[in-house]
Each structure stands twice: as C-alpha cells, then as structure tokens.
Write a protein that holds these residues in place. Structure first.
Motif, PDB file in Angstrom:
ATOM      1  N   ALA A 116       0.936  -1.158   0.126  1.00 23.87           N
ATOM      2  CA  ALA A 116      -0.026  -0.034   0.092  1.00 23.87           C
ATOM      3  C   ALA A 116       0.868   1.293  -0.116  1.00 23.87           C
ATOM      4  O   ALA A 116       2.166   1.132   0.395  1.00 23.87           O
ATOM      5  CB  ALA A 116      -0.859  -0.033   1.235  1.00 23.87           C
ATOM      6  N   LYS A 117       0.312   2.397  -0.427  1.00 24.33           N
ATOM      7  CA  LYS A 117       1.176   3.569  -0.346  1.00 24.33           C
ATOM      8  C   LYS A 117       1.652   4.092   1.166  1.00 24.33           C
ATOM      9  O   LYS A 117       0.678   3.827   1.863  1.00 24.33           O
ATOM     10  CB  LYS A 117       0.239   4.714  -1.186  1.00 24.33           C
ATOM     11  N   PRO A 118       2.629   4.534   1.231  1.00 25.08           N
ATOM     12  CA  PRO A 118       2.825   5.129   2.544  1.00 25.08           C
ATOM     13  C   PRO A 118       1.936   6.153   2.803  1.00 25.08           C
ATOM     14  O   PRO A 118       1.491   7.090   2.007  1.00 25.08           O
ATOM     15  CB  PRO A 118       4.386   5.480   2.523  1.00 25.08           C
ATOM     16  N   GLN A 119       1.418   6.317   4.111  1.00 23.66           N
ATOM     17  CA  GLN A 119       0.772   7.461   4.418  1.00 23.66           C
ATOM     18  C   GLN A 119       1.522   8.463   5.641  1.00 23.66           C
ATOM     19  O   GLN A 119       2.396   8.008   6.187  1.00 23.66           O
ATOM     20  CB  GLN A 119      -0.224   6.687   5.378  1.00 23.66           C
ATOM     21  N   VAL A 120       0.874   9.616   5.533  1.00 26.74           N
ATOM     22  CA  VAL A 120       1.178  10.802   6.579  1.00 26.74           C
ATOM     23  C   VAL A 120       0.350  11.153   7.267  1.00 26.74           C
ATOM     24  O   VAL A 120      -0.725  11.469   7.006  1.00 26.74           O
ATOM     25  CB  VAL A 120       2.046  11.880   5.736  1.00 26.74           C
ATOM     26  N   THR A 121       0.337  11.137   8.613  1.00 27.85           N
ATOM     27  CA  THR A 121      -0.481  11.577   9.532  1.00 27.85           C
ATOM     28  C   THR A 121       0.185  12.770  10.524  1.00 27.85           C
ATOM     29  O   THR A 121       1.312  12.540  10.782  1.00 27.85           O
ATOM     30  CB  THR A 121      -0.965  10.573  10.670  1.00 27.85           C
ATOM     31  N   VAL A 122      -0.428  13.931  10.696  1.00 24.85           N
ATOM     32  CA  VAL A 122       0.131  15.069  11.293  1.00 24.85           C
ATOM     33  C   VAL A 122      -0.670  15.446  12.508  1.00 24.85           C
ATOM     34  O   VAL A 122      -1.921  15.353  12.634  1.00 24.85           O
ATOM     35  CB  VAL A 122       0.064  16.481  10.246  1.00 24.85           C
TER      36      VAL A 122
END
Length: 365
Positions: A335-341
C-alpha cells in the motif's frame, strides 16, 4: 578518627566516589529525573513496556517545513528492491505500507530557545518523544481525557538541529535508563559521524549547506564542535552557508566560501537542506573538477582528492530503511505510505509545560 576501620573504608571508597562524580559531568533535566525516580510514573511504565511492533509508526519531530519535506520524500523513495534490498528501483515505494507521523509546529525552535531558555527546550524535546511513543490523542485542545488513539512509534527522527543539540542528551538518558530501546535518529549528528568515519582524518575540512534560517544561528557550529570533541578530532573545522533552492548552488557556495577568506580544500560537504537537488549539485561538482574546464584550475582546488558529499535525506532514509529491515519491522503491506500530522499544544489547566497531541487538521470553530 576514633575507628581506624571506618577511616580505612572511607579511603577505599574515595576513588569510587570521585569516579562517579567525574562521570556525572552533565546532569539531565528535572523532568527526566522525575520520571526515572518514580517507578509508578505512567511515563516510566510506558517506556518499560515498549516493544517494537511492525504496526507502529515512524515519528518525525520538527517544524512544519522540515517534517513536510522529509515525509514527502520518504513516501516516494524507490531506490531499493523491496525483496532483497538491492540498489535498484522496483516500482514499489521502499516504505510501502508504512505511516509517517509528523509531530510538527510552526514556531522555529530557535524562537522557543530565546523565549523560554535551554532547560525548557530540553524538556519539550523529551515531551515530544514521549508523545510519539504514547498512543493517546486529544481531538481538540480542550479534550482533557484524550478521546482518540494512534499507534506507538517504532523509531523516531529528531528532524531539527535544535532538538538534537539541546534535547538529544536528555532523551538518550531517559530511554537508556528506562530500558527502552526505541531508536532516535538525529540526522545532523549522524551526518557528521559519517563524515569523520569516511574521511578517516581528525582534521577534516567540512562545509555545511543548510537552510538560510540556520546560517547565523551558530547551531551547526555548536553541534560540529561537540561531535569533533567526542572523537578527539583536533584541527577539524566547518564552514556553514545557508543556501536556497536555485541554479548553481555549489558555485554560489564556493563563492561564499572564498569571499570569507577560506582557501583550505574541503574534504566533505554536508547538505542538510531538503529543498536542494542533490543530483544537480553533484553534476556541478563534476563540471568544476573536470580537466576539460578552466574551473578545475581554480575552484577545483577547493576540493580534496577524496572529497565526498553527505546528504541529509540519504542519511535519514537509509538509517530508517535498514533498521526496519534488520529488525523485521516493515508492515509488509502493499500500500502507499501514509502521513499523519499532529500538533503538540500545551495541556489545558496545567502550568508545567505538559503537552498533548491534537490532529493537524483541527480548526477552531
């Protein structure tokens, strides 16, 4: 002394006491001593219970600009085969399935240092690392209980030189003393270490290209001096130049280098600015040192025979990649990497500097 045996015992214990005193040359901050001094402290218990889990996140702690640039670059990195780690792209992001959690804020840490002082910045660094390891999230600045959750972190990157320099020692002291083996990566520390290891010389001549906001702050010179002293490297020196994204970055750096009166050939240049194109900078070097160009007789002399670059993004991404691979901590999800802020904010109704994490998407009504 009335009791000669007690006198003899005191003499025997004196060297050990002196040795302990010599080792305690840099005390940690009260916050760390408070956590370590109470085994019932929930923060100490969290550190003792921490175990690496593939489902955990990779935490990036720093300013908005640095965290956003670094997470964007890590998401699309495809330089190695995901099966055997060969240096060849395979069409799948190297960090496929991973989530990068950015604990970021808009205020530069230099401002926080000037406003609140060194001990406060050291404490805030520790608190951000603890927040990265915790699973509690507050849905707003007014959520006192923490009504949401997130995974813990399997590794942490202190993506700002101020956090590394002022809080790195206290973070290391806390984690080591609590027996928490989570790796905490300081990019600039690691870059300087690589420079000394690869350069194999104590009197390295080092250039540092950084964001212009750091050029006159003295933070890179401070870190370099500390790392050189740790290695006992006498005669090593660095020149720091802030550069924006532009054409001919290396040419402009050398112009600044010469204008400041420097003539010593450079052994290495550390590039700690994620907005710069390293391929283009390396291309400029090839032009400068080529015997087909006149520049090799002038600017080319500013590079030692074994000159090399150390790039911040390469340093961070390789350290993360090989740690996850060695410890088998990749999620292995296609899966595509994800970013959480998340944004650290002061905890309501407290005056001790405590923080909570709120979603980066939070907007006050």
């Amino acid at each position: 002394m009335k009791n000669p045996r007690l006198f003899l015992l005191a003499l025997l214990l004196l060297p050990a006491a002196c040795q302990r005193q010599a080792e305690e040359t840099r005390p940690t901050i009260p916050l760390v001593r408070e956590i370590l001094g109470d085994r019932t402290d929930p923060r100490a218990q969290m550190l003792r219970d921490w175990t690496p889990q593939p489902i955990a996140d990779i935490a990036l702690i720093g300013t908005e600009f640095t965290c956003d640039r670094l997470s964007e670059a890590l998401m699309v990195r495809d330089r190695q085969d995901n099966v055997d780690a060969r240096w060849t792209p395979d069409g799948l992001p190297d960090f496929a399935g991973e989530t990068f959690v950015c604990l970021e804020e808009a205020t530069p840490y230099a401002d926080a240092l000037a406003r609140d002082g060194e001990e406060a910045l050291r404490g805030q660094t520790v608190l951000r690392v603890l927040a990265a390891l915790d699973t509690v999230v507050h849905i707003s600045p007014y959520d006192l209980e923490g009504l949401s959750v997130k995974p813990s972190s399997k590794m942490i990157v202190l993506a700002d030189p101020y956090l590394s320099e002022y809080g790195g020692f206290d973070v290391d002291t806390l984690l080591r003393s609590a027996g928490c083996p989570v790796p905490v990566l300081s990019p600039i520390d690691k870059m300087i270490e690589q420079a000394f290891e690869k350069g194999a010389r104590g009197d390295l001549s080092v250039g540092i290209i950084c964001d212009p906001r750091f050029e006159s702050a003295g933070i890179y010179e401070r870190i370099f001096a500390r790392k050189a002293a740790e290695r006992g490297s006498k005669g090593a020196g660095c020149v720091v130049v802030g550069m924006e994204r532009r054409d001919s970055v290396l040419y402009h750096f050398l112009d600044r280098y010469q204008a400041a009166g420097h003539t010593r050939p450079l052994d290495v240049i550390l590039v700690d600015n994620l907005s710069l194109d390293m391929d283009r900078i390396k291309g400029e070097l090839a032009q400068i040192v080529s015997v087909m160009n006149e520049s090799s007789m002038t600017l080319g002399r500013l590079f030692s025979r074994n000159f090399f670059f150390v790039d911040a993004f390469e340093t961070v991404s390789e350290q993360c990649y090989y740690y996850l691979r060695e410890k088998n901590l990749f999620t292995h999800n296609i899966a595509k990497p994800q970013v959480t802020v998340y944004r650290p904010v002061r905890k309501p109704e407290t005056e001790d500097g405590s923080i909570i994490l709120i979603p980066g998407s939070y907007v006050q009504n």
